[in-house]
Design a protein around this motif. Structure first.
Motif, mmCIF file in Angstrom:
data_model
loop_
_atom_site.group_PDB
_atom_site.id
_atom_site.type_symbol
_atom_site.label_atom_id
_atom_site.label_comp_id
_atom_site.label_asym_id
_atom_site.label_seq_id
_atom_site.Cartn_x
_atom_site.Cartn_y
_atom_site.Cartn_z
ATOM 1 N N ILE A 30 0.848 -1.192 0.000
ATOM 2 C CA ILE A 30 0.000 0.000 0.000
ATOM 3 C C ILE A 30 0.881 1.238 0.000
ATOM 4 O O ILE A 30 1.771 1.375 0.843
ATOM 5 N N GLY A 31 0.648 2.128 -0.938
ATOM 6 C CA GLY A 31 1.409 3.377 -1.024
ATOM 7 C C GLY A 31 0.674 4.524 -0.361
ATOM 8 O O GLY A 31 -0.564 4.589 -0.397
ATOM 9 N N VAL A 32 1.439 5.420 0.249
ATOM 10 C CA VAL A 32 0.848 6.604 0.883
ATOM 11 C C VAL A 32 1.582 7.840 0.391
ATOM 12 O O VAL A 32 2.820 7.909 0.457
ATOM 13 N N GLU A 33 0.841 8.815 -0.114
ATOM 14 C CA GLU A 33 1.432 10.056 -0.606
ATOM 15 C C GLU A 33 0.756 11.256 0.049
ATOM 16 O O GLU A 33 -0.359 11.147 0.572
ATOM 17 N N PRO A 34 1.422 12.419 0.064
ATOM 18 C CA PRO A 34 0.816 13.609 0.683
ATOM 19 C C PRO A 34 -0.455 14.025 -0.048
ATOM 20 O O PRO A 34 -0.509 13.975 -1.284
ATOM 21 N N GLU A 35 -1.442 14.429 0.708
ATOM 22 C CA GLU A 35 -2.707 14.871 0.103
ATOM 23 C C GLU A 35 -2.483 16.029 -0.872
ATOM 24 O O GLU A 35 -3.156 16.124 -1.909
ATOM 25 N N ASN A 36 -1.523 16.899 -0.564
ATOM 26 C CA ASN A 36 -1.287 18.082 -1.399
ATOM 27 C C ASN A 36 -0.345 17.835 -2.572
ATOM 28 O O ASN A 36 -0.068 18.753 -3.348
ATOM 29 N N VAL A 37 0.191 16.613 -2.693
ATOM 30 C CA VAL A 37 1.016 16.263 -3.859
ATOM 31 C C VAL A 37 0.603 14.850 -4.302
ATOM 32 O O VAL A 37 1.404 13.920 -4.333
ATOM 33 N N ALA A 38 -0.661 14.737 -4.696
ATOM 34 C CA ALA A 38 -1.249 13.413 -4.956
ATOM 35 C C ALA A 38 -1.041 12.991 -6.408
ATOM 36 O O ALA A 38 -1.984 12.724 -7.149
ATOM 37 N N ARG A 39 0.227 12.883 -6.802
ATOM 38 C CA ARG A 39 0.507 12.599 -8.211
ATOM 39 C C ARG A 39 0.112 11.199 -8.628
ATOM 40 O O ARG A 39 -0.347 10.989 -9.747
ATOM 41 N N TYR A 40 0.229 10.223 -7.753
ATOM 42 C CA TYR A 40 -0.167 8.856 -8.121
ATOM 43 C C TYR A 40 -1.684 8.669 -8.065
ATOM 44 O O TYR A 40 -2.273 8.003 -8.928
ATOM 45 N N THR A 41 -2.334 9.248 -7.082
ATOM 46 C CA THR A 41 -3.795 9.185 -7.014
ATOM 47 C C THR A 41 -4.396 9.726 -8.296
ATOM 48 O O THR A 41 -5.289 9.105 -8.899
ATOM 49 N N PRO A 60 1.000 8.710 -16.390
ATOM 50 C CA PRO A 60 1.680 9.671 -15.511
ATOM 51 C C PRO A 60 1.219 11.096 -15.791
ATOM 52 O O PRO A 60 1.264 11.559 -16.934
ATOM 53 N N THR A 61 0.727 11.749 -14.752
ATOM 54 C CA THR A 61 0.150 13.087 -14.888
ATOM 55 C C THR A 61 0.774 14.015 -13.853
ATOM 56 O O THR A 61 0.885 13.664 -12.682
ATOM 57 N N GLU A 62 1.175 15.183 -14.286
ATOM 58 C CA GLU A 62 1.794 16.152 -13.375
ATOM 59 C C GLU A 62 0.736 16.874 -12.563
ATOM 60 O O GLU A 62 -0.336 17.223 -13.070
ATOM 61 N N VAL A 63 1.033 17.108 -11.286
ATOM 62 C CA VAL A 63 0.130 17.852 -10.412
ATOM 63 C C VAL A 63 0.833 19.110 -9.918
ATOM 64 O O VAL A 63 2.057 19.223 -9.996
ATOM 65 N N ASN A 64 0.068 20.039 -9.411
ATOM 66 C CA ASN A 64 0.652 21.213 -8.772
ATOM 67 C C ASN A 64 1.222 20.797 -7.419
ATOM 68 O O ASN A 64 0.614 20.002 -6.699
ATOM 69 N N ARG A 65 2.384 21.313 -7.104
ATOM 70 C CA ARG A 65 3.031 20.963 -5.833
ATOM 71 C C ARG A 65 2.474 21.826 -4.708
ATOM 72 O O ARG A 65 2.719 23.022 -4.645
ATOM 73 N N GLY A 66 1.722 21.196 -3.802
ATOM 74 C CA GLY A 66 1.220 21.903 -2.643
ATOM 75 C C GLY A 66 2.191 21.814 -1.482
ATOM 76 O O GLY A 66 3.208 21.130 -1.540
ATOM 77 N N GLU A 67 1.869 22.500 -0.402
ATOM 78 C CA GLU A 67 2.697 22.456 0.797
ATOM 79 C C GLU A 67 2.489 21.137 1.534
ATOM 80 O O GLU A 67 1.377 20.637 1.650
ATOM 81 N N THR A 68 3.578 20.549 2.028
ATOM 82 C CA THR A 68 3.478 19.335 2.823
ATOM 83 C C THR A 68 4.689 19.198 3.734
ATOM 84 O O THR A 68 5.790 19.644 3.386
ATOM 85 N N LEU A 69 4.468 18.581 4.888
ATOM 86 C CA LEU A 69 5.570 18.278 5.801
ATOM 87 C C LEU A 69 6.489 17.204 5.213
ATOM 88 O O LEU A 69 7.668 17.128 5.559
ATOM 89 N N ALA A 70 5.936 16.374 4.330
ATOM 90 C CA ALA A 70 6.697 15.255 3.759
ATOM 91 C C ALA A 70 7.590 15.752 2.622
ATOM 92 O O ALA A 70 7.328 15.526 1.445
ATOM 93 N N ASP A 71 8.681 16.431 3.003
ATOM 94 C CA ASP A 71 9.506 17.112 2.007
ATOM 95 C C ASP A 71 10.338 16.161 1.153
ATOM 96 O O ASP A 71 10.947 16.575 0.174
ATOM 97 N N GLY A 72 10.346 14.868 1.498
ATOM 98 C CA GLY A 72 11.036 13.896 0.658
ATOM 99 C C GLY A 72 10.127 13.285 -0.400
ATOM 100 O O GLY A 72 10.559 12.441 -1.174
ATOM 101 N N LEU A 73 8.862 13.734 -0.438
ATOM 102 C CA LEU A 73 7.869 13.145 -1.354
ATOM 103 C C LEU A 73 7.259 14.227 -2.243
ATOM 104 O O LEU A 73 6.051 14.287 -2.432
ATOM 105 N N LEU A 74 8.123 15.065 -2.818
ATOM 106 C CA LEU A 74 7.646 16.244 -3.535
ATOM 107 C C LEU A 74 7.607 16.103 -5.053
ATOM 108 O O LEU A 74 7.240 17.044 -5.740
ATOM 109 N N SER A 75 7.988 14.954 -5.587
ATOM 110 C CA SER A 75 7.926 14.786 -7.042
ATOM 111 C C SER A 75 6.507 15.051 -7.523
ATOM 112 O O SER A 75 5.540 14.543 -6.946
#
Length: 318
Positions: free
Chosen positions: A199-210, A218-233
């Motif tokens: 099961i994968g978990v990604e930040p709600e504000n950078v939901a590129r896989y969802t 593969p679809t690009e999303v806008n990069r929102g703010e998140t505490l998970a700074d290692g998951l910003l692709s």
């Protein structure tokens, strides 16, 4: 393509890198297990060399290079754990390395890379990959992508080898950024057992896989703010997306407030130094995004620990 045979390459990767990396601890989190009413374990890649899982994939890629390619060296673009991993591998093997860092990188990170013997090239966040590829073409250095490379993914998948050597019938909960880690884990897991879920978990504000899984590409999303700074692709890797689509059981999102709660539990109750990105899996459980019962075994992949305790305390108390 049938990626289920990828497990064979992961077994080879395990043999290729095993003398250079740690078989990191897999521990039961007693306090968290008690409050959740099920068994929760953590695979502690924060205790890996370079304090991150990234060295597994970097080393697998580099160890597959020819003598001539090694002599010419390697280049990458990363201001974080991947850059540190590439520089460390290059130092261990005595080969040249160039790390393209964004102009937003801190002096501490720059000095850390220099201390490992790698050369630093400064670019912008937007152009760093372009610059790294230009260096690769001009100087004949091998470009190593942080996540969109099957050799790298197979190296990261060695985490699953170590876990499944110890237990089965489990749910592996994996932080997901570009997709290199989860694709490697899924390839091995789905190749060797029918009894484990990924099961994968990604930040709600950078939901590129969802978003990409809904779109089917593969679809690009806008990069929102998140505490998970290692998951910003902002976009899944082209090479690893089909693996995630075909083999991963579910991808869910997690809010920052849940990451903060998880970080608090891991730091103050389990006494673990982990990056916010590593806490996202537990955050999703606390948020109710991952279903479980008392018979389940939930395994959190703790991806890294390159963070100071005072920074964790600042996040928790903010």
């Amino acid at each position: 393509m049938d990626y289920r045979n990828g497990y064979k390459e992961t077994i080879k990767a395990r043999e290729r890198i095993r003398d250079y990396v740690y078989d990191t601890p897999l521990v039961r989190l007693d306090y968290i297990s008690e409050i959740l009413g099920t068994s929760v374990y953590a695979k502690l890649e924060n205790m890996q060399r370079t304090n991150s899982f990234k060295i597994r994939g970097a080393l697998n890629k580099i160890r597959k290079l020819s003598h001539e390619e090694l002599q010419r060296g390697v280049v990458t673009a990363s201001s974080g754990n991947h850059g540190k991993a590439i520089a460390t591998c290059a130092k261990m093997l005595g080969i040249p390395a160039k790390i393209v860092l964004p102009d937003t990188s801190t002096d501490i990170k720059r000095q850390m890379i220099r201390d490992l013997g790698a050369e630093i090239v400064i670019s912008t966040v937007e152009k760093r990959f372009i610059v790294a590829k230009e260096i690769s073409e001009r100087e004949g250095m091998t470009f190593i992508h942080p996540f969109d490379d099957l050799d790298v993914a197979e190296g990261q998948g060695t985490i699953a080898v170590e876990i499944l050597n110890k237990m089965d019938h489990l749910k592996m909960i994996v932080p997901i950024g570009g997709g290199g880690l989860i694709s490697g884990i899924a390839m091995y897991t789905k190749g060797v057992t029918r009894w484990a879920k990924v099961i994968g978990v990604e930040p709600e504000n950078v939901a590129r896989y969802t978003n990409s899984l809904k779109e089917g590409k593969p679809t690009e999303v806008n990069r929102g703010e998140t505490l998970a700074d290692g998951l910003l692709s902002v976009k899944p890797g082209e090479s690893v997306f089909p693996i995630v689509r075909d083999l991963v059981d579910d991808v869910v999102t997690c809010e920052d407030k849940s990451i903060k709660k998880a970080l608090d539990l891991l730091y103050n109750k389990e006494k673990l130094i982990v990056e916010p990105s590593s806490a996202i899996g537990l955050g999703a459980i606390l948020e109710g995004k991952i279903k479980y019962d008392e018979r389940d075994k939930l395994v959190l992949i703790i991806t890294g620990g390159n963070v100071e305790g005072r920074v964790i305390e600042k996040i928790i108390n903010s």
